[in-house]
Design a protein around this motif. Sequence first.
Motif, PDB file in Angstrom:
ATOM      1  N   ALA A  28       0.907  -0.999   0.107  1.00  0.00           N
ATOM      2  CA  ALA A  28      -0.182  -0.146  -0.186  1.00  0.00           C
ATOM      3  C   ALA A  28       1.021   1.178   0.024  1.00  0.00           C
ATOM      4  O   ALA A  28       0.516   2.199  -0.640  1.00  0.00           O
ATOM      5  CB  ALA A  28      -0.921  -0.054   1.143  1.00  0.00           C
ATOM      6  N   VAL A  29       1.874   1.274   0.855  1.00  0.00           N
ATOM      7  CA  VAL A  29       2.868   2.543   0.841  1.00  0.00           C
ATOM      8  C   VAL A  29       3.740   2.800  -0.455  1.00  0.00           C
ATOM      9  O   VAL A  29       3.513   3.828  -1.063  1.00  0.00           O
ATOM     10  CB  VAL A  29       3.887   2.235   2.101  1.00  0.00           C
ATOM     11  N   ARG A  78       1.028   3.754  -3.379  1.00  0.00           N
ATOM     12  CA  ARG A  78       0.452   5.494  -3.151  1.00  0.00           C
ATOM     13  C   ARG A  78       1.910   6.142  -3.354  1.00  0.00           C
ATOM     14  O   ARG A  78       1.766   6.975  -3.794  1.00  0.00           O
ATOM     15  CB  ARG A  78       0.521   5.477  -1.655  1.00  0.00           C
ATOM     16  N   ARG A  79       3.152   5.730  -2.965  1.00  0.00           N
ATOM     17  CA  ARG A  79       4.322   6.533  -3.266  1.00  0.00           C
ATOM     18  C   ARG A  79       4.555   6.616  -4.713  1.00  0.00           C
ATOM     19  O   ARG A  79       4.919   7.694  -5.367  1.00  0.00           O
ATOM     20  CB  ARG A  79       5.532   5.885  -2.750  1.00  0.00           C
ATOM     21  N   PRO A 102       0.890  11.255  -3.852  1.00  0.00           N
ATOM     22  CA  PRO A 102       0.037  11.456  -2.684  1.00  0.00           C
ATOM     23  C   PRO A 102      -1.322  12.057  -2.771  1.00  0.00           C
ATOM     24  O   PRO A 102      -2.255  11.548  -2.350  1.00  0.00           O
ATOM     25  CB  PRO A 102       0.771  12.539  -1.802  1.00  0.00           C
ATOM     26  N   SER A 119      -5.800  10.407  -7.211  1.00  0.00           N
ATOM     27  CA  SER A 119      -7.007   9.280  -6.848  1.00  0.00           C
ATOM     28  C   SER A 119      -6.684   8.232  -7.809  1.00  0.00           C
ATOM     29  O   SER A 119      -6.831   8.069  -8.930  1.00  0.00           O
ATOM     30  CB  SER A 119      -8.221  10.073  -7.302  1.00  0.00           C
ATOM     31  N   ARG A 136      -7.810  -0.380   2.594  1.00  0.00           N
ATOM     32  CA  ARG A 136      -7.756   0.007   4.112  1.00  0.00           C
ATOM     33  C   ARG A 136      -6.379   0.497   4.375  1.00  0.00           C
ATOM     34  O   ARG A 136      -6.275   1.349   5.243  1.00  0.00           O
ATOM     35  CB  ARG A 136      -8.314  -1.102   4.905  1.00  0.00           C
ATOM     36  N   ALA A 137      -5.262  -0.165   3.928  1.00  0.00           N
ATOM     37  CA  ALA A 137      -3.942   0.005   4.252  1.00  0.00           C
ATOM     38  C   ALA A 137      -3.485   1.291   3.790  1.00  0.00           C
ATOM     39  O   ALA A 137      -2.222   2.030   3.839  1.00  0.00           O
ATOM     40  CB  ALA A 137      -3.010  -1.117   4.018  1.00  0.00           C
ATOM     41  N   MET A 138      -4.185   1.966   2.467  1.00  0.00           N
ATOM     42  CA  MET A 138      -3.611   3.077   1.843  1.00  0.00           C
ATOM     43  C   MET A 138      -4.032   4.280   2.012  1.00  0.00           C
ATOM     44  O   MET A 138      -5.387   4.548   2.518  1.00  0.00           O
ATOM     45  CB  MET A 138      -3.935   2.794   0.357  1.00  0.00           C
ATOM     46  N   GLU A 139      -3.186   5.238   2.026  1.00  0.00           N
ATOM     47  CA  GLU A 139      -3.792   6.660   2.282  1.00  0.00           C
ATOM     48  C   GLU A 139      -4.263   7.399   1.131  1.00  0.00           C
ATOM     49  O   GLU A 139      -3.787   6.782  -0.265  1.00  0.00           O
ATOM     50  CB  GLU A 139      -2.648   7.550   3.118  1.00  0.00           C
ATOM     51  N   GLY A 140      -4.961   8.395   1.305  1.00  0.00           N
ATOM     52  CA  GLY A 140      -5.318   9.280  -0.085  1.00  0.00           C
ATOM     53  C   GLY A 140      -6.475   8.710  -0.522  1.00  0.00           C
ATOM     54  O   GLY A 140      -7.079   7.829  -0.306  1.00  0.00           O
TER      55      GLY A 140
END
Length: 174
Positions: free
Chosen positions: A20-21, A24-25, A29, A32, A51-55
């Motif tokens: 997930a990190v 996303r990287r 950031p 969508s 669920r583990a990902m931000e943004g």
Amino acid sequence: MIGDTLLSEADIRAKVAGLAVEIRRDFGPGVSIHFVGVLKGAFMFMADLMRAMEGPITCDFIALSSYAGASASSGQVRLLKDLDQSLEGRDVIVVEDIVDTGLTLSYLQDILRAREPRTLKTACLLSKPSRRKVDVKVDYIGFTIEDRFVVGYGLDYDERYRNLPYIGLMKGSV
Ligand code: IMP
Ligand code: MG
């Protein structure tokens, strides 16, 4: 029917968090990301990855034919349920449970690419490289495994065992 545990809940959780990190990287950031989950096998992996990902994230699902109640590939891929939403101009990640021969993913990538997404990447929880029949690009792979039939965490044998929270080896599989 279930033999040894191949990947525990903790193994899977740690790997999914890392993916997930990383994803996303790579996308950026504020971007969508549109998740396209391949039913049914990928539903658990996709839920945890989201669920583990931000943004910002949106999602949709597609269903393709898979093995008809057996652990051998027919080599035939059919579209059973199409996406609800357009992919045009979007940043898409295809989420699949496992890449085996690669036939399913290569078919899927072709039909999705034709819909002109801005980005099209693929994430697979598992890969069995020794079984590959077509050269398909997978951008993110959770675990590379031997040629063994595995179940659990969304993956089935004859529609069973999808609910297991870990990934186990089928007893008697090669
Ligand atoms: P491919 O088209 O041969 O790459 O097959 C991909 C599909 O086969 C996956 O999406 C799974 O549904 C299924 N599959 C392949 N190997 C396994 C396995 O070890 N356990 C459960 N399903 C599998
Ligand atoms: Mg699948």
